[in-house]
Design an enzyme around this catalytic site. Structure first.
Site, mmCIF file in Angstrom:
data_model
loop_
_atom_site.group_PDB
_atom_site.id
_atom_site.type_symbol
_atom_site.label_atom_id
_atom_site.label_comp_id
_atom_site.label_asym_id
_atom_site.label_seq_id
_atom_site.Cartn_x
_atom_site.Cartn_y
_atom_site.Cartn_z
ATOM 1 N N ASP A 98 1.019 -1.420 -0.137
ATOM 2 C CA ASP A 98 -0.236 -0.230 0.136
ATOM 3 C C ASP A 98 0.611 1.049 -0.062
ATOM 4 O O ASP A 98 1.770 1.229 0.672
ATOM 5 C CB ASP A 98 -0.757 -0.058 1.396
ATOM 6 C CG ASP A 98 -2.437 1.397 1.646
ATOM 7 O OD1 ASP A 98 -2.252 1.808 0.544
ATOM 8 O OD2 ASP A 98 -2.545 1.571 2.849
ATOM 9 N N HIS A 99 0.395 1.936 -0.759
ATOM 10 C CA HIS A 99 0.989 3.377 -1.156
ATOM 11 C C HIS A 99 2.905 3.235 -0.803
ATOM 12 O O HIS A 99 3.574 3.813 -0.439
ATOM 13 C CB HIS A 99 1.023 4.261 -0.239
ATOM 14 C CG HIS A 99 -0.299 5.519 -0.040
ATOM 15 N ND1 HIS A 99 -0.780 5.968 -0.458
ATOM 16 C CD2 HIS A 99 -1.245 4.961 0.844
ATOM 17 C CE1 HIS A 99 -1.577 6.177 -0.616
ATOM 18 N NE2 HIS A 99 -2.371 5.148 0.530
ATOM 19 N N HIS A 194 -7.751 10.303 4.192
ATOM 20 C CA HIS A 194 -7.322 9.559 5.191
ATOM 21 C C HIS A 194 -7.416 9.651 6.527
ATOM 22 O O HIS A 194 -7.404 11.374 6.534
ATOM 23 C CB HIS A 194 -5.181 9.158 4.665
ATOM 24 C CG HIS A 194 -5.068 8.704 3.331
ATOM 25 N ND1 HIS A 194 -4.282 9.604 2.134
ATOM 26 C CD2 HIS A 194 -5.734 7.748 3.045
ATOM 27 C CE1 HIS A 194 -4.237 8.015 1.294
ATOM 28 N NE2 HIS A 194 -4.900 7.347 1.456
ATOM 29 N N GLY A 195 -6.839 8.958 7.194
ATOM 30 C CA GLY A 195 -7.183 8.931 8.721
ATOM 31 C C GLY A 195 -8.576 8.850 9.623
ATOM 32 O O GLY A 195 -8.796 8.605 8.597
ATOM 33 N N GLY A 229 -8.364 5.564 1.924
ATOM 34 C CA GLY A 229 -9.111 6.016 3.207
ATOM 35 C C GLY A 229 -10.926 5.827 3.361
ATOM 36 O O GLY A 229 -11.515 6.674 3.813
ATOM 37 N N SER A 230 -11.070 4.349 3.595
ATOM 38 C CA SER A 230 -12.475 4.154 3.458
ATOM 39 C C SER A 230 -12.234 3.822 5.017
ATOM 40 O O SER A 230 -13.828 2.781 4.676
ATOM 41 C CB SER A 230 -12.555 2.928 2.351
ATOM 42 O OG SER A 230 -12.119 3.629 0.673
#
Length: 385
Positions: A98-99, A194-195, A229-230
Site C-alpha cells: 500500500d502506498h 486518509h486518517g 481512505g475508506s
C-alpha cells in the site's frame, strides 16, 4: 497455493459485482487474524503492508525514518507471516503493498514476496505519474505481480502520505492513465480521506466512478477502481477508547452505507486501516484496565506506559515497541505477551469480519481464479505483447 496476484481477484469483483476489503497489517498477529477471519467467511483476502509498515516490520520503531534496507527486511517478515498462515489456506490471498512511495520500494516489496504493489505517483504531474507507474508495471508484470496506481489527491494523513485538501480524479484522465500505464487498478479521489478525521456526513462523488467505469467498458479496457481512505471509524470504539482515558477528538469516518453504494458504481477494492488501529488500541486499554497487575509486567508494562503517555494517539505502532520480536516474528514468550496478541487478533477480527459482510465478499472465494505468479506473468506477456 493460496497466494495469488491481485488481478484475478479484481476480475472477480468486476464480473460478479461485489466489493473486496483490503486490510492493512503491521504485525504477524494481524496477518494471522486477517487470514483466519476471511477463512471463516469464505472470502478471498487482501492483506496490505504499507510502505512504512514494512519499515516497522523491519525493526524500525521510528518507521517514518525507515530506510530501504529496513523496508526490505520488513517485506520479508510480512511475507513470511502471510505464507505461514496462508499457504495451505482454502481461500485465495493477496499480499499487496500500500502506498509504495517510489520504484525502489515496489521492487523491495516484490523481492520480499508481495504479489501486488501500489505505486503512488499522485503528487506528481500527470505525465511524470504515468512514466513512474509504467516503469513499475513493466518490472512487476514481468514477474506476475499486479500493480495499482493512483490519480487524484486524497486529503488527510496516513504514514508519509499527507495533503491538506483533495483533488478529485478527472474521469478522462483516469481512462488515459489506464491505457498508457497498463495498471490493473487505480485508486481514485472521489471524496474519501486518509486518517480518522474525515469530516462529518461525507458524501462520496460516486458519479466519478460511474464515468470512469462506463468509459472503460466502452473502450474494452480492463481496470478496477480502488477506494482509499475508506475506514468507517466506528463511533462506539472511539467512545470506548475515550472512556478508558483516551483523548481522541474530531473523529469521523466514511459511513458504511456510502461505501456500499459505491460498489455498484464501479468501486472494487476498499482500503481500511484506521478501524483496525482503533479496535486494537481499545482492546489493549481494556486489558490493562481489567488486569492492573499487568501494568508493571516485565514484558508488557512498557506498552501500558506508552498508552498512558500518548493518550491522543491510536496507532498500535506507537505502543508496541516493547514487544518487537512479537510484532516482527510472532514470538510469544509468556502469558502477558500472549494477552496482548489476543488483543490484537480480536480487534482485527471484529473490524474485518464486520466489513467482509458489509462489502459483500462473503462466500465469494470460489469465484476467484487461483493463478500463480508464473501463470500471471505469461498472461501479462500475451496481453501486453
Amino acid at each position: 497455493m493460496s497466494l495469488i496476484p491481485l488481478r484475478p481477484l479484481l476480475e472477480a469483483t468486476v464480473k460478479y459485482g461485489f466489493g473486496q476489503g483490503a486490510f492493512n497489517v503491521n504485525a504477524v498477529a494481524q496477518a494471522k487474524a486477517v487470514i483466519e477471519v476471511h477463512e471463516m467467511f469464505r472470502s478471498a483476502a487482501i492483506l496490505q503492508g504499507a510502505d512504512l509498515a514494512n519499515g516497522f516490520m523491519g525493526g524500525r520503531t521510528d518507521f517514518m525514518n525507515a530506510a530501504l534496507e529496513d523496508k526490505k527486511a520488513g517485506a520479508r517478515n510480512i511475507a513470511a507471516a502471510v505464507k505461514k498462515y496462508g499457504e495451505e489456506s482454502p481461500i485465495p490471498i493477496v499480499l499487496h503493498l500500500d502506498h509504495g512511495r517510489d520504484y525502489d520500494s515496489c521492487v523491495a516489496a516484490i523481492e520480499g514476496g508481495y504479489t501486488s504493489v501500489m505505486i503512488d505517483g499522485s503528487s506528481l504531474p500527470f505525465k511524470e505519474n504515468v512514466e513512474l507507474t509504467r516503469e513499475v508495471v513493466k518490472y512487476a508484470h514481468a514477474r506476475g505481480v499486479s500493480v495499482e496506481g493512483e490519480l487524484g489527491v486524497l486529503a488527510g494523513v496516513e504514514d508519509h502520505v499527507f495533503s491538506a485538501s483533495s483533488t478529485y480524479t478527472n474521469p478522462l484522465d483516469a481512462v488515459e492513465f489506464f491505457k498508457k500505464t497498463g495498471v490493473d487498478a487505480l485508486a481514485i479521489s472521489y471524496g474519501t480521506m486518509h486518517g480518522a478525521s474525515k469530516g462529518k456526513d461525507v458524501k462520496l462523488r460516486r458519479e466519478i466512478a460511474v464515468a470512469i467505469r462506463e468509459c472503460m467498458n466502452h473502450l474494452g479496457v480492463f481496470g478496477a477502481l480502488v477506494s482509499h481512505g475508506s475506514s468507517t471509524v466506528p463511533g462506539y470504539i472511539v467512545d470506548e477508547i475515550n472512556g478508558l482515558g483516551g483523548q481522541l477528538s474530531g473523529t469521523h469516518g466514511i459511513s458504511v452505507d456510502e461505501l456500499k453504494a459505491a460498489i455498484p458504481c464501479g468501486i472494487s477494492k476498499i482500503n481500511v486501516d484506521t478501524d483496525i488501529r482503533l479496535a486494537v488500541t481499545r482492546n489493549m486499554k481494556e486489558l490493562f484496565a481489567k488486569y492492573p497487575e499487568k501494568r508493571t509486567s516485565a514484558s508488557v508494562g512498557g506498552i501500558y506506559e506508552l498508552l498512558e503517555a500518548k493518550r491522543d494517539q491510536f496507532d498500535p505502532r506507537a505502543f508496541l515497541p516493547p514487544i518487537m520480536e512479537t510484532v516482527m516474528y510472532g514470538a510469544i514468550p509468556d502469558e502477558d505477551v500472549a494477552a496482548i496478541v489476543d488483543c490484537i487478533e480480536r480487534g482485527v477480527k471484529e473490524v474485518v469480519g464486520t466489513l467482509i459482510v458489509q462489502f459483500g465478499s462473503v462466500g465469494r472465494a470460489p469465484l476467484v481464479e487461483r493463478v500463480t505468479l508464473e501463470e500471471m506473468a505469461e498472461r501479462y506477456r500475451r496481453q501486453e505483447g
